[in-house]
Design a protein around this motif. Structure first.
Motif, PDB file in Angstrom:
ATOM      1  N   SER A  67       0.839  -1.191   0.000  1.00  0.00           N
ATOM      2  CA  SER A  67       0.000   0.000   0.000  1.00  0.00           C
ATOM      3  C   SER A  67       0.880   1.251   0.000  1.00  0.00           C
ATOM      4  O   SER A  67       1.773   1.394   0.833  1.00  0.00           O
ATOM      5  N   TYR A 183     -13.918  -0.428   5.161  1.00  0.00           N
ATOM      6  CA  TYR A 183     -12.858  -0.089   4.202  1.00  0.00           C
ATOM      7  C   TYR A 183     -11.573   0.252   4.967  1.00  0.00           C
ATOM      8  O   TYR A 183     -11.182   1.412   5.076  1.00  0.00           O
ATOM      9  N   PRO A 184     -10.910  -0.763   5.541  1.00  0.00           N
ATOM     10  CA  PRO A 184      -9.770  -0.502   6.432  1.00  0.00           C
ATOM     11  C   PRO A 184      -8.708   0.429   5.856  1.00  0.00           C
ATOM     12  O   PRO A 184      -8.205   1.298   6.564  1.00  0.00           O
ATOM     13  N   SER A 185      -8.356   0.255   4.571  1.00  0.00           N
ATOM     14  CA  SER A 185      -7.334   1.140   3.986  1.00  0.00           C
ATOM     15  C   SER A 185      -7.835   2.572   3.908  1.00  0.00           C
ATOM     16  O   SER A 185      -7.096   3.522   4.183  1.00  0.00           O
ATOM     17  N   ASP A 424     -10.945  -5.593   3.399  1.00  0.00           N
ATOM     18  CA  ASP A 424      -9.819  -4.901   2.766  1.00  0.00           C
ATOM     19  C   ASP A 424      -9.172  -5.743   1.663  1.00  0.00           C
ATOM     20  O   ASP A 424      -8.073  -5.435   1.216  1.00  0.00           O
ATOM     21  N   GLY A 472     -13.510   3.013  -1.435  1.00  0.00           N
ATOM     22  CA  GLY A 472     -12.566   3.236  -0.344  1.00  0.00           C
ATOM     23  C   GLY A 472     -12.239   4.708  -0.175  1.00  0.00           C
ATOM     24  O   GLY A 472     -12.099   5.204   0.955  1.00  0.00           O
TER      25      GLY A 472
END
Length: 658
Positions: A67, A183-185, A424, A472
């Motif tokens: 990421s 949406y963890p990111s 995610d 996201g």
């Protein structure tokens, strides 16, 4: 000193409860038109070029891409904040730098660099090239190959890359507000941006930027030093037989790559360990055993890169593991989605209590509506253009087949976006592989099924990947009070940048180097693998070497079993959390083709981070991602002058041999 969570969140500008918007209660929130500023777009363009080089290089080497949201947000903050500070000293600052503008920059950069991945310049698109077709040893006919050229890459990317944005935008309120998907990111990115723009967070961000640029400088200079001593093949640091000549022949060595070390610092520990385990199983055990059967299982006269020889075992067993991993996660996400919907439908109680943060966030999220009719019209226009343009670029793919793909894509885009919101995980590449098998079989080898399958893969991947990316970013915008319109338009702008920058960056690498050479600096492992999947679709299993099918089936089933055991342990075994130590089949499959050299580099990155955490856990958490991003950026950007020197025919002045 141990502090409770609320105190720490408040100090660091966290997103917990009422502390977040309390920290910004006096902040001016500009209208959406002023969130997309000229300085934000210029910064986004510069960073997009940088990040496209990084992603392109990683795609062409290992295919492991961490990421880069942290680096995008941090560099965006550093660039605009330094500019506004200088302007403010002269009394010329008209608009302060806000977290909404920071979010716009990050969204633009990530959307642009996302095209570098979904464009498939190192996977399905490169798999069309005659060079990769020659390596595959099958399907090497004029209608099953296509020379890569920016003259058709530009229009192809423009017609397939925007559809995903229009396919999912109408569901933004459902996904973000009603279902409250995590949406963890996106949430983590919002947390970071909120941190940057609080007074204490801004101080930390400046220190992080300093760490990033120090590691960037070291990595860039070290890349230059490595080039200076690598005049000919077999020269340079990468030729050092770190673990002996025999291990070097089996691709076990440390190649002094700052990029892989940085990637290793960003990836979870088990990702890097899985890569190393995969390298040991394949290059340490399996390939020597199969090579001992040379002349029995496969012809001894075949070239080293033929898929009918040892290379076939490497490629198709890796494909089997990837498909097994993909099938499991596809089924798993389908079950999770159905159960989640069932739970929501059966539950009639809705929590009507909202904290102050939610009320403010909902207000700004609903403020600037994106009409659903505009999304529908936009998608319909793209479909019409695509069924005209794509068959011109790829004659083997007919207009009605393109239409079928566009009718299916929104359903898959929703499934992928919903799953990404829960876990995610984006399964865009898995949907692409399914498209390859489906359309290549539909078209057939004689009618150009290999190219048709690879082109349909690109269409499906771009739509599904950009859709989940947009949702996201909506989550990030929701938590930073950024307008949905500014998020949508910055995605559009970033995607347009990516459609232009990605082919240009790729053409630099393609002109300067022999891409896809398994022994070269840019082996592009996924290109041959994606073409191998297309060949399976058109030729079936008869083309595989002896016992390759049975071995592939076993590894396919093993990948499913490993994932199943992991999920069961995660759900039912809570005391020791053994599931954390089970390797990932997808990661294990990557070194089956490449070898273990990059896995060793990445494990070193993990070791550095682990030692740092043991020494000072908080500093490792604060500065580890910045240092890792600097290592990746510096080494990757050295690729620009290195490519220019290669194009000019310049050679390094020295040769260092061991």
């Amino acid at each position: 000193m141990v502090r409770n969570g609320d105190e720490e969140d408040q100090e660091r500008g966290g997103t917990r409860g009422e502390s977040t918007e309390d920290a910004f209660k006096d902040e001016y929130v500009p209208p959406w038109q002023k969130q997309i500023t000229l300085r934000a777009m210029v910064t986004g363009l510069i960073l997009s070029v940088v990040f496209n080089f990084i992603v392109c290089k990683l795609n062409l080497t290992t295919g492991v891409i961490p990421s880069l949201n942290v680096a995008a947000g941090l560099l965006g903050f550093a660039g605009v904040r330094s500019w506004t500070v200088v302007i403010d000293k002269f009394g010329m600052l008209k608009q302060p730098f806000t977290r909404q503008e920071n979010t716009v920059i990050q969204t633009c950069v990530v959307a642009s660099s996302g095209i570098a991945f979904s464009s498939g310049t190192a996977s399905y698109m490169l798999g069309m090239s005659p060079n990769i077709a020659t390596q595959s040893g099958a399907g090497n006919t004029p209608n099953n190959t296509k020379t890569l050229s920016i003259s058709w890459m530009f229009p192809y990317l423009f017609v397939v890359s925007f559809a995903g944005l229009f396919s999912i935008v109408a569901l933004r309120k459902l996904m973000i507000m009603k279902y409250k998907l995590t949406y963890p990111s996106g949430t983590a990115t919002a947390y970071l941006i909120n941190c940057f723009h609080t007074p204490k967070g801004a101080k930390l961000a400046k220190k992080q930027v300093g760490s990033l640029f120090k590691s960037f400088g070291f990595s860039f200079i070290f890349g230059a030093v490595q080039w200076l001593v690598a005049r000919d093949e077999g020269c340079g640091f990468g030729s050092l037989h770190t673990f002996g000549a025999q291990a070097y022949a089996k691709r076990f060595y440390f190649d002094f790559s700052s990029t892989y070390v940085g990637v290793g610092m960003l990836c979870p520990y088990m990702v890097n360990i899985s890569l190393l385990i995969g390298a040991i199983i394949s290059w340490g055990i399996m390939w020597p055993m199969i090579e001992a059967k040379k002349g029995v299982w496969y012809s001894a006269d075949l070239s080293a890169v033929s898929l009918h020889g040892i290379q076939g075992y490497r490629v198709f067993i890796a494909i089997a593991m990837m498909l097994g991993d993909g099938v499991f996660h596809f089924a798993y996400m389908l079950v999770v989605t159905i159960l989640s919907f069932t739970k929501r439908t059966s539950s009639r109680k809705e929590d009507k209590e909202e904290d102050d943060d939610n009320k403010i966030q909902n207000e700004y999220f609903l403020k600037d509506q994106i009409p659903n009719w505009a999304a529908a019209v936009g998608y319909a226009c793209i479909v019409v253009v695509s069924i005209i343009v794509i068959p011109i670029i790829f004659p083997s793919l007919k207009w009605y087949q393109v239409l079928v793909a566009y009718l299916i894509a929104p359903i898959l885009a929703f499934c992928n976006s919903y799953g990404a919101g829960l876990t995610d995980w984006s399964l865009a590449s898995n949907y692409g592989k399914i498209a390859i098998l489906t359309f290549s079989y539909w078209v057939g080898l004689e009618n150009g099924g290999v190219i048709a399958g690879l082109a349909s893969c690109g269409l499906m991947m771009c739509i599904v990947d950009t859709a989940s990316g947009l949702m996201g970013d909506f989550k990030t915008g929701y938590l930073t009070l950024s307008s949905p319109r500014s998020m949508f338009f910055s995605q559009l702008i970033g995607t347009a940048m990516g459609c232009i920058i990605t082919p240009l960056v790729f053409s630099i690498f393609n002109t300067a180097y022999d891409l896809g050479d398994p022994n070269g600096p840019y082996p592009a492992p996924y290109a041959l693998m994606y073409r191998g999947i297309a060949l399976l679709g058109v030729e079936g299993f008869d083309s595989l070497p002896t016992h390759c099918l049975s071995l592939s089936i076993w590894f396919f089933l093993a990948a499913i079993l490993i994932n199943l055991v992991t999920q069961l342990l995660e759900k039912f075994e809570t005391k020791y959390k053994i599931y954390r130590f089970i390797p990932s089949p997808m990661c294990m499959a990557i070194p089956f083709y490449l070898g273990g050299y990059f896995a060793i580099d990445m494990c070193l990155g993990s070791l550095i981070l682990f030692g740092w955490q043991m020494y000072n856990k908080q500093k490792a958490k604060d500065f580890g991602p910045a240092v890792a991003s600097g290592l990746i950026c510096g080494d990757s950007l050295w690729g620009i002058p290195a490519s220019v020197l290669a194009l000019a025919g310049a050679k390094a002045p020295f040769c260092m041999k061991f």
